[in-house]
Scaffold this motif. Structure first.
Motif, PDB file in Angstrom:
ATOM      1  N   UNK A 121       4.097  10.849 -15.827  1.00 30.23           N
ATOM      2  CA  UNK A 121       4.084   9.405 -16.031  1.00 30.23           C
ATOM      3  C   UNK A 121       5.483   8.852 -15.751  1.00 30.23           C
ATOM      4  N   UNK A 122       5.562   7.629 -15.254  1.00 28.53           N
ATOM      5  CA  UNK A 122       6.846   7.062 -14.843  1.00 28.53           C
ATOM      6  C   UNK A 122       6.930   5.591 -15.248  1.00 28.53           C
ATOM      7  N   UNK A 123       8.149   5.142 -15.484  1.00 24.73           N
ATOM      8  CA  UNK A 123       8.393   3.754 -15.869  1.00 24.73           C
ATOM      9  C   UNK A 123       9.878   3.511 -15.990  1.00 24.73           C
ATOM     10  N   UNK A 124      10.283   2.363 -16.510  1.00 20.14           N
ATOM     11  CA  UNK A 124      11.708   2.032 -16.605  1.00 20.14           C
ATOM     12  C   UNK A 124      12.521   3.026 -17.436  1.00 20.14           C
ATOM     13  N   UNK A 125      11.920   3.660 -18.424  1.00 14.09           N
ATOM     14  CA  UNK A 125      12.688   4.545 -19.306  1.00 14.09           C
ATOM     15  C   UNK A 125      13.067   5.871 -18.655  1.00 14.09           C
ATOM     16  N   UNK A 126      12.270   6.355 -17.696  1.00 13.54           N
ATOM     17  CA  UNK A 126      12.603   7.658 -17.100  1.00 13.54           C
ATOM     18  C   UNK A 126      12.873   7.572 -15.595  1.00 13.54           C
ATOM     19  N   UNK A 127      13.340   6.412 -15.153  1.00 12.49           N
ATOM     20  CA  UNK A 127      13.907   6.319 -13.812  1.00 12.49           C
ATOM     21  C   UNK A 127      12.953   5.984 -12.694  1.00 12.49           C
ATOM     22  N   UNK A 128      11.919   5.187 -12.971  1.00 13.45           N
ATOM     23  CA  UNK A 128      10.951   4.849 -11.926  1.00 13.45           C
ATOM     24  C   UNK A 128      11.599   4.049 -10.788  1.00 13.45           C
ATOM     25  N   UNK A 132      11.874  -4.074  -3.486  1.00 12.21           N
ATOM     26  CA  UNK A 132      11.775  -5.515  -3.247  1.00 12.21           C
ATOM     27  C   UNK A 132      10.621  -5.751  -2.276  1.00 12.21           C
ATOM     28  N   UNK A 133       9.484  -6.234  -2.764  1.00 10.68           N
ATOM     29  CA  UNK A 133       8.333  -6.448  -1.891  1.00 10.68           C
ATOM     30  C   UNK A 133       8.675  -7.355  -0.712  1.00 10.68           C
ATOM     31  N   UNK A 134       8.171  -6.984   0.468  1.00  8.05           N
ATOM     32  CA  UNK A 134       8.355  -7.803   1.656  1.00  8.05           C
ATOM     33  C   UNK A 134       9.706  -7.704   2.324  1.00  8.05           C
ATOM     34  N   UNK A 135      10.589  -6.863   1.811  1.00 10.46           N
ATOM     35  CA  UNK A 135      11.960  -6.803   2.340  1.00 10.46           C
ATOM     36  C   UNK A 135      12.089  -5.944   3.588  1.00 10.46           C
ATOM     37  N   UNK A 150      19.933  -7.628  -7.465  1.00  5.15           N
ATOM     38  CA  UNK A 150      18.710  -7.044  -8.023  1.00  5.15           C
ATOM     39  C   UNK A 150      17.695  -8.097  -8.461  1.00  5.15           C
ATOM     40  N   UNK A 151      17.954  -9.371  -8.157  1.00  4.25           N
ATOM     41  CA  UNK A 151      17.119 -10.430  -8.727  1.00  4.25           C
ATOM     42  C   UNK A 151      15.655 -10.348  -8.291  1.00  4.25           C
ATOM     43  N   UNK A 152      15.387  -9.852  -7.083  1.00  3.62           N
ATOM     44  CA  UNK A 152      14.011  -9.792  -6.597  1.00  3.62           C
ATOM     45  C   UNK A 152      13.379  -8.411  -6.775  1.00  3.62           C
ATOM     46  N   UNK A 153      14.098  -7.486  -7.385  1.00  6.29           N
ATOM     47  CA  UNK A 153      13.602  -6.108  -7.509  1.00  6.29           C
ATOM     48  C   UNK A 153      12.489  -6.010  -8.542  1.00  6.29           C
ATOM     49  N   UNK A 154      11.500  -5.187  -8.229  1.00  5.63           N
ATOM     50  CA  UNK A 154      10.384  -4.881  -9.131  1.00  5.63           C
ATOM     51  C   UNK A 154      10.457  -3.405  -9.461  1.00  5.63           C
ATOM     52  N   UNK A 155      10.360  -3.066 -10.750  1.00  2.02           N
ATOM     53  CA  UNK A 155      10.368  -1.656 -11.127  1.00  2.02           C
ATOM     54  C   UNK A 155       8.945  -1.207 -11.421  1.00  2.02           C
ATOM     55  N   UNK A 156       8.565  -0.109 -10.801  1.00  4.14           N
ATOM     56  CA  UNK A 156       7.206   0.380 -10.924  1.00  4.14           C
ATOM     57  C   UNK A 156       6.982   1.115 -12.238  1.00  4.14           C
ATOM     58  N   UNK A 157       5.747   1.224 -12.613  1.00 10.05           N
ATOM     59  CA  UNK A 157       5.332   2.023 -13.762  1.00 10.05           C
ATOM     60  C   UNK A 157       3.912   2.498 -13.505  1.00 10.05           C
ATOM     61  N   UNK A 175      16.036   4.930 -10.163  1.00  8.02           N
ATOM     62  CA  UNK A 175      16.671   4.323 -11.339  1.00  8.02           C
ATOM     63  C   UNK A 175      17.138   5.398 -12.316  1.00  8.02           C
ATOM     64  N   UNK A 176      17.987   4.989 -13.236  1.00  2.00           N
ATOM     65  CA  UNK A 176      18.534   5.930 -14.211  1.00  2.00           C
ATOM     66  C   UNK A 176      17.459   6.405 -15.179  1.00  2.00           C
ATOM     67  N   UNK A 177      17.446   7.705 -15.424  1.00  5.01           N
ATOM     68  CA  UNK A 177      16.527   8.293 -16.398  1.00  5.01           C
ATOM     69  C   UNK A 177      17.156   8.125 -17.782  1.00  5.01           C
TER      70      UNK A 177
END
Length: 232
Positions: A121-128, A132-135, A150-157, A175-177
């Motif tokens: 499983x992945x998300x902001x806490x373990x470095x997902x 930037x969509x469309x970039x 980083x204003x347009x960045x989306x972090x996955x989970x 991203x940082x774990x």
């Protein structure tokens, strides 16, 4: 079915739960059994990541050939292509942070696609992954991308068994774990057939051991359920 409009607009898609649940135990075991310290790779790897040379494992190769994965890769590349590389990566506790970047196409926009197959499983806490969509296809009048913005960045989970596929020109980063939870993944690369000679020339430096001679054809718009591999 592939949402072609969304895929080309955003430059990426996440295939949720595409890896069969019963494969995950074997894939995690393959990852752990094939971890190689940085100094054992032909070119040293980042010290805040765990790297696994798992490209010869049968289950790993099966993931790389899952029909929905090949269908998305073929749609993005748009011509006959091949599986160029697969290796395991996992950010260590406190490590894994990358600045936003593009991996960059080689001969033409869209000639390379990366996939990240998540084994935990992945998300902001373990470095997902952040992206930037469309970039991947900036307009001619757009200013040069500021990799610190980083204003347009989306972090996955998501969950183990998901696979992210994206055009290599899409702005993205690891991203940082933060909490140190395991986030094993497989980084997979698909390339247009025209890049085969260049990829073979650097295969040893990248630690690639598998056979890369298999070829795949993009699925026609009216047929997305299957891709037929060919060899030459």
């Amino acid at each position: 079915m592939i949402d072609r409009e969304q895929l080309h607009r955003d430059g990426y898609t996440v295939l949720r739960g595409v890896i069969p649940v019963q494969w995950l135990t074997d894939l995690r075991a393959a990852f752990d059994a094939n971890v190689q310290p940085s100094e054992y790779w032909p070119v040293p790897r980042g010290t805040d990541w765990r790297h696994s040379q798992l490209d010869l494992h049968a289950s790993v190769q099966a993931v790389c050939r899952l029909p929905p994965v090949l269908a998305v890769a073929g749609e993005l590349i748009g011509e006959r292509f091949f599986l160029a590389q697969v290796e395991g990566r996992e950010p260590l506790a406190g490590g894994g942070h990358q600045q936003l970047h593009r991996d960059l196409s080689s001969k033409r926009p869209g000639d390379m696609v990366n996939a990240i197959a998540f084994l935990d499983d992945y998300g902001p806490d373990n470095g997902a992954t952040r992206l930037i969509p469309g970039s991947h296809r900036p307009a001619a009048q757009q200013p040069s991308f500021d990799c610190t913005d980083e204003t347009a960045a989306v972090q996955l989970a998501g969950a183990a068994g998901d696979i992210l596929l994206f055009d290599v020109d899409l702005v993205h980063a690891g991203s940082r774990n933060v909490n140190g939870a395991r986030r094993r993944s497989m980084l997979i690369s698909y390339c247009a057939q025209a890049l085969y000679a260049a990829q073979r020339a650097t295969a040893d430096l990248r630690g690639v051991r598998m056979d890369t001679s298999e070829r795949f054809d993009p699925v026609p718009a009216q047929r997305t359920r299957q891709m037929a591999p060919t060899r030459f």
